[in-house]
Design a protein around this motif. Structure first.
Motif, PDB file in Angstrom:
ATOM      1  N   VAL A 110       0.847  -1.205   0.000  1.00 48.58           N
ATOM      2  CA  VAL A 110       0.000   0.000   0.000  1.00 48.58           C
ATOM      3  C   VAL A 110       0.876   1.246   0.000  1.00 48.58           C
ATOM      4  O   VAL A 110       0.642   2.195  -0.759  1.00 48.58           O
ATOM      5  N   ALA A 111       1.924   1.227   0.836  1.00 46.39           N
ATOM      6  CA  ALA A 111       2.831   2.395   0.912  1.00 46.39           C
ATOM      7  C   ALA A 111       3.522   2.638  -0.425  1.00 46.39           C
ATOM      8  O   ALA A 111       3.919   3.762  -0.743  1.00 46.39           O
ATOM      9  N   ARG A 112       3.659   1.561  -1.240  1.00 47.79           N
ATOM     10  CA  ARG A 112       4.316   1.708  -2.551  1.00 47.79           C
ATOM     11  C   ARG A 112       3.308   1.913  -3.671  1.00 47.79           C
ATOM     12  O   ARG A 112       3.687   2.018  -4.839  1.00 47.79           O
ATOM     13  N   GLY A 113       2.032   1.887  -3.337  1.00 47.70           N
ATOM     14  CA  GLY A 113       0.993   2.117  -4.351  1.00 47.70           C
ATOM     15  C   GLY A 113       0.783   0.935  -5.282  1.00 47.70           C
ATOM     16  O   GLY A 113       0.387   1.105  -6.436  1.00 47.70           O
ATOM     17  N   GLU A 114       1.039  -0.297  -4.807  1.00 46.49           N
ATOM     18  CA  GLU A 114       0.932  -1.485  -5.677  1.00 46.49           C
ATOM     19  C   GLU A 114      -0.450  -2.120  -5.576  1.00 46.49           C
ATOM     20  O   GLU A 114      -0.662  -3.095  -4.836  1.00 46.49           O
ATOM     21  N   SER A 115      -1.393  -1.618  -6.363  1.00 48.41           N
ATOM     22  CA  SER A 115      -2.764  -2.140  -6.284  1.00 48.41           C
ATOM     23  C   SER A 115      -2.849  -3.587  -6.779  1.00 48.41           C
ATOM     24  O   SER A 115      -3.656  -4.379  -6.270  1.00 48.41           O
ATOM     25  N   ALA A 116      -2.014  -3.954  -7.760  1.00 49.73           N
ATOM     26  CA  ALA A 116      -2.073  -5.329  -8.301  1.00 49.73           C
ATOM     27  C   ALA A 116      -1.669  -6.347  -7.224  1.00 49.73           C
ATOM     28  O   ALA A 116      -2.256  -7.438  -7.134  1.00 49.73           O
ATOM     29  N   THR A 117      -0.679  -6.000  -6.420  1.00 50.12           N
ATOM     30  CA  THR A 117      -0.256  -6.913  -5.341  1.00 50.12           C
ATOM     31  C   THR A 117      -1.399  -7.110  -4.349  1.00 50.12           C
ATOM     32  O   THR A 117      -1.685  -8.221  -3.899  1.00 50.12           O
ATOM     33  N   LEU A 118      -2.052  -5.999  -4.037  1.00 46.39           N
ATOM     34  CA  LEU A 118      -3.173  -6.055  -3.094  1.00 46.39           C
ATOM     35  C   LEU A 118      -4.278  -6.969  -3.627  1.00 46.39           C
ATOM     36  O   LEU A 118      -4.847  -7.784  -2.898  1.00 46.39           O
ATOM     37  N   HIS A 119      -4.548  -6.796  -4.905  1.00 46.20           N
ATOM     38  CA  HIS A 119      -5.581  -7.609  -5.556  1.00 46.20           C
ATOM     39  C   HIS A 119      -5.226  -9.096  -5.440  1.00 46.20           C
ATOM     40  O   HIS A 119      -6.072  -9.926  -5.079  1.00 46.20           O
ATOM     41  N   ALA A 120      -3.951  -9.426  -5.703  1.00 50.88           N
ATOM     42  CA  ALA A 120      -3.502 -10.826  -5.644  1.00 50.88           C
ATOM     43  C   ALA A 120      -3.635 -11.368  -4.209  1.00 50.88           C
ATOM     44  O   ALA A 120      -4.069 -12.509  -4.000  1.00 50.88           O
ATOM     45  N   HIS A 121      -3.272 -10.557  -3.218  1.00 51.78           N
ATOM     46  CA  HIS A 121      -3.387 -11.004  -1.817  1.00 51.78           C
ATOM     47  C   HIS A 121      -4.849 -11.282  -1.458  1.00 51.78           C
ATOM     48  O   HIS A 121      -5.161 -12.298  -0.834  1.00 51.78           O
ATOM     49  N   LEU A 122      -5.720 -10.377  -1.884  1.00 52.21           N
ATOM     50  CA  LEU A 122      -7.143 -10.552  -1.548  1.00 52.21           C
ATOM     51  C   LEU A 122      -7.719 -11.790  -2.226  1.00 52.21           C
ATOM     52  O   LEU A 122      -8.539 -12.495  -1.649  1.00 52.21           O
ATOM     53  N   GLU A 123      -7.262 -12.055  -3.438  1.00 52.61           N
ATOM     54  CA  GLU A 123      -7.731 -13.260  -4.138  1.00 52.61           C
ATOM     55  C   GLU A 123      -7.258 -14.525  -3.418  1.00 52.61           C
ATOM     56  O   GLU A 123      -8.013 -15.467  -3.242  1.00 52.61           O
ATOM     57  N   LEU A 124      -5.991 -14.486  -3.004  1.00 53.66           N
ATOM     58  CA  LEU A 124      -5.438 -15.630  -2.286  1.00 53.66           C
ATOM     59  C   LEU A 124      -6.230 -15.912  -1.007  1.00 53.66           C
ATOM     60  O   LEU A 124      -6.392 -17.069  -0.600  1.00 53.66           O
ATOM     61  N   LEU A 125      -6.721 -14.840  -0.386  1.00 50.80           N
ATOM     62  CA  LEU A 125      -7.421 -14.990   0.898  1.00 50.80           C
ATOM     63  C   LEU A 125      -8.916 -15.270   0.731  1.00 50.80           C
ATOM     64  O   LEU A 125      -9.652 -15.290   1.721  1.00 50.80           O
ATOM     65  N   ALA A 126      -9.344 -15.506  -0.511  1.00 52.67           N
ATOM     66  CA  ALA A 126     -10.784 -15.666  -0.773  1.00 52.67           C
ATOM     67  C   ALA A 126     -11.394 -16.809   0.041  1.00 52.67           C
ATOM     68  O   ALA A 126     -12.560 -16.742   0.430  1.00 52.67           O
ATOM     69  N   ASP A 127     -10.598 -17.854   0.304  1.00 48.83           N
ATOM     70  CA  ASP A 127     -11.165 -18.976   1.081  1.00 48.83           C
ATOM     71  C   ASP A 127     -11.020 -18.769   2.587  1.00 48.83           C
ATOM     72  O   ASP A 127     -11.279 -19.675   3.375  1.00 48.83           O
ATOM     73  N   ARG A 128     -10.551 -17.577   2.971  1.00 47.52           N
ATOM     74  CA  ARG A 128     -10.463 -17.246   4.407  1.00 47.52           C
ATOM     75  C   ARG A 128     -11.171 -15.904   4.617  1.00 47.52           C
ATOM     76  O   ARG A 128     -10.513 -14.862   4.723  1.00 47.52           O
ATOM     77  N   PRO A 129     -12.489 -15.926   4.675  1.00 48.36           N
ATOM     78  CA  PRO A 129     -13.249 -14.661   4.693  1.00 48.36           C
ATOM     79  C   PRO A 129     -12.834 -13.714   5.826  1.00 48.36           C
ATOM     80  O   PRO A 129     -12.760 -12.503   5.611  1.00 48.36           O
ATOM     81  N   LEU A 130     -12.543 -14.264   7.005  1.00 44.18           N
ATOM     82  CA  LEU A 130     -12.183 -13.380   8.127  1.00 44.18           C
ATOM     83  C   LEU A 130     -10.838 -12.699   7.868  1.00 44.18           C
ATOM     84  O   LEU A 130     -10.693 -11.479   8.034  1.00 44.18           O
ATOM     85  N   ALA A 131      -9.845 -13.505   7.411  1.00 42.51           N
ATOM     86  CA  ALA A 131      -8.529 -12.928   7.121  1.00 42.51           C
ATOM     87  C   ALA A 131      -8.646 -11.884   6.012  1.00 42.51           C
ATOM     88  O   ALA A 131      -8.013 -10.819   6.067  1.00 42.51           O
ATOM     89  N   GLN A 132      -9.485 -12.165   5.027  1.00 40.11           N
ATOM     90  CA  GLN A 132      -9.666 -11.228   3.913  1.00 40.11           C
ATOM     91  C   GLN A 132     -10.297  -9.915   4.402  1.00 40.11           C
ATOM     92  O   GLN A 132      -9.877  -8.818   4.023  1.00 40.11           O
ATOM     93  N   GLU A 133     -11.285 -10.050   5.288  1.00 36.22           N
ATOM     94  CA  GLU A 133     -11.966  -8.860   5.830  1.00 36.22           C
ATOM     95  C   GLU A 133     -10.981  -8.005   6.638  1.00 36.22           C
ATOM     96  O   GLU A 133     -10.958  -6.779   6.538  1.00 36.22           O
ATOM     97  N   ILE A 134     -10.158  -8.683   7.442  1.00 36.75           N
ATOM     98  CA  ILE A 134      -9.182  -7.956   8.269  1.00 36.75           C
ATOM     99  C   ILE A 134      -8.132  -7.300   7.364  1.00 36.75           C
ATOM    100  O   ILE A 134      -7.748  -6.144   7.562  1.00 36.75           O
ATOM    101  N   TYR A 135      -7.673  -8.034   6.357  1.00 39.11           N
ATOM    102  CA  TYR A 135      -6.685  -7.490   5.413  1.00 39.11           C
ATOM    103  C   TYR A 135      -7.246  -6.222   4.758  1.00 39.11           C
ATOM    104  O   TYR A 135      -6.574  -5.208   4.641  1.00 39.11           O
ATOM    105  N   ARG A 136      -8.510  -6.317   4.343  1.00 43.38           N
ATOM    106  CA  ARG A 136      -9.163  -5.182   3.672  1.00 43.38           C
ATOM    107  C   ARG A 136      -9.260  -3.978   4.619  1.00 43.38           C
ATOM    108  O   ARG A 136      -8.909  -2.852   4.253  1.00 43.38           O
ATOM    109  N   ALA A 137      -9.717  -4.246   5.843  1.00 43.07           N
ATOM    110  CA  ALA A 137      -9.906  -3.147   6.810  1.00 43.07           C
ATOM    111  C   ALA A 137      -8.557  -2.487   7.151  1.00 43.07           C
ATOM    112  O   ALA A 137      -8.445  -1.255   7.174  1.00 43.07           O
ATOM    113  N   LEU A 138      -7.541  -3.300   7.375  1.00 43.17           N
ATOM    114  CA  LEU A 138      -6.227  -2.740   7.724  1.00 43.17           C
ATOM    115  C   LEU A 138      -5.637  -1.973   6.537  1.00 43.17           C
ATOM    116  O   LEU A 138      -4.975  -0.944   6.720  1.00 43.17           O
ATOM    117  N   SER A 139      -5.902  -2.470   5.318  1.00 43.81           N
ATOM    118  CA  SER A 139      -5.368  -1.789   4.129  1.00 43.81           C
ATOM    119  C   SER A 139      -5.988  -0.399   3.976  1.00 43.81           C
ATOM    120  O   SER A 139      -5.345   0.526   3.496  1.00 43.81           O
TER     121      SER A 139
END
Ligand SMILES: NC(=O)c1ccc[n+]([C@@H]2O[C@H](COP(=O)([O-])OP(=O)(O)OC[C@H]3O[C@@H](n4cnc5c(N)ncnc54)[C@H](OP(=O)(O)O)[C@@H]3O)[C@@H](O)[C@H]2O)c1
Length: 291
Positions: free
Chosen positions: A235-264
């Motif tokens: 996020v500090a480097r402005g890498e939206s594609a990396t963020l997208h990939a992380h969120l996709e990876l976390l798709a099967d972990r809804p809680l981790a994905q929600e926390i990742y999103r909120a912290l981001s």
């Protein structure tokens, strides 16, 4: 000890009470304790404390009482102390060790003429182990003027540092929410991250050590600079594609994905406040986080 009101009575020899009582005894303060269970009383005696079966034993002659029980039990314990206050003697100061309970649970003692307050060690006391070294602990103090003075002297006796709360109605709750978010929140966040890291590394036990060093490094960074400047990562480097990939990876972990999103979202606010990313990058990240 400058101004420490002794003899001291301590009620509740649990994780916090035992450590406080032992440290005050080591500091040379006169102290008597009580705990409702035999097991806790024995644990106190094993540390060389004077422990009584009844609260009256601890309260006799006490100039300050420290109640170390869970927040929901403070009012009940406080009510039980009222009939024990000697009729003609000066009223002791009464403190509790909860961070967020405020002074309301001690109202009956205040009505009986006691100055009341709180002394909250801002540290994690696990049930086992020696507990945090008080020389590195800050203790939040709150309450009536005499109670604050008493708490400050007790903090000094611990070799700890005093953190004075504002004289505002919601200060204690605000302080405690902050403490819980940082302390317990970090443990919860670490549990999610360590699970992921353990799956990614050949040796999960090494992953745990490596990631805890990463955490410690961030604490070091935060000691030296603001949160805005301490932030690193996609996020500090402005890498939206990396963020997208992380969120996709976390798709099967809804809680981790929600926390990742909120912290981001908070990371994005920090990066923007610091002028680290331009408007276009910020918009791209915001879009990924909304999706
Ligand atoms: N743990 C932490 O990291 C931490 C840090 C800062 C402040 N605090 C605060 O310190 C206080 C104590 O926490 P703790 O972690 O020491 O809890 P704990 O280990 O569970 O100990 C609680 C103590 O309270 C006594 N107790 C519980 N319910 C009671 C009741 N209804 N009547 C009388 N006594 C009762 C227990 O007595 P017996 O053992 O004799 O049954 C025990 O000694 C809490 O207000 C907590 O918020 C905790």
């Amino acid at each position: 000890m400058r101004g420490a009101a002794t003899p001291l009575a301590l009620i509740g020899l649990g994780a916090v009470g035992l450590r406080l009582a032992a440290a005050w005894k080591r500091a040379g303060l006169q102290l008597r304790a009580h705990s409702r269970s035999r097991v806790s009383r024995e644990a106190g005696r094993a540390l060389g404390l004077e422990v009584g079966e009844l609260p009256a034993f601890a309260l006799e002659h006490a100039r300050c009482v420290v109640i170390c029980v869970p927040a929901p039990a403070i009012a009940e314990v406080a009510a039980g102390l009222v009939p024990l206050l000697a009729r003609d003697a000066a009223r002791p100061v009464v403190l509790h060790t909860s961070g967020g309970a405020g002074l309301a649970p001690l109202a009956v003692l205040r009505a009986a003429g006691c100055a009341v307050g709180s002394l909250h060690p801002l540290a994690a006391f696990a049930p086992e182990g020696p507990g945090p070294p008080f020389a590195r602990v800050w203790c939040a103090i709150d309450g009536d003027q005499d109670a604050r003075a008493c708490a400050a002297a007790l903090v000094e006796a611990l070799g700890a540092q005093a953190l004075r709360l504002r004289d505002a109605p919601d200060a204690a709750l605000r302080y405690h929410a902050a403490a819980s978010l940082l302390s317990n929140g970090t443990v919860a966040l670490a549990s999610l991250a360590l699970e992921l890291a353990g799956e990614a590394c050949e040796r999960p036990e090494q992953a745990r050590l490596a990631f805890l060093e990463l955490l410690a490094g961030n604490v070091d960074n935060l000691r030296e600079r603001s949160s805005e400047r301490a932030l690193t990562g996609p996020v500090a480097r402005g890498e939206s594609a990396t963020l997208h990939a992380h969120l996709e990876l976390l798709a099967d972990r809804p809680l981790a994905q929600e926390i990742y999103r909120a912290l981001s979202r908070q990371m994005l606010a920090l990066a923007q406040r610091d002028g680290r990313i331009d408007a276009q990058a910020a918009l791209a990240i915001a879009r990924v986080l909304e999706a």
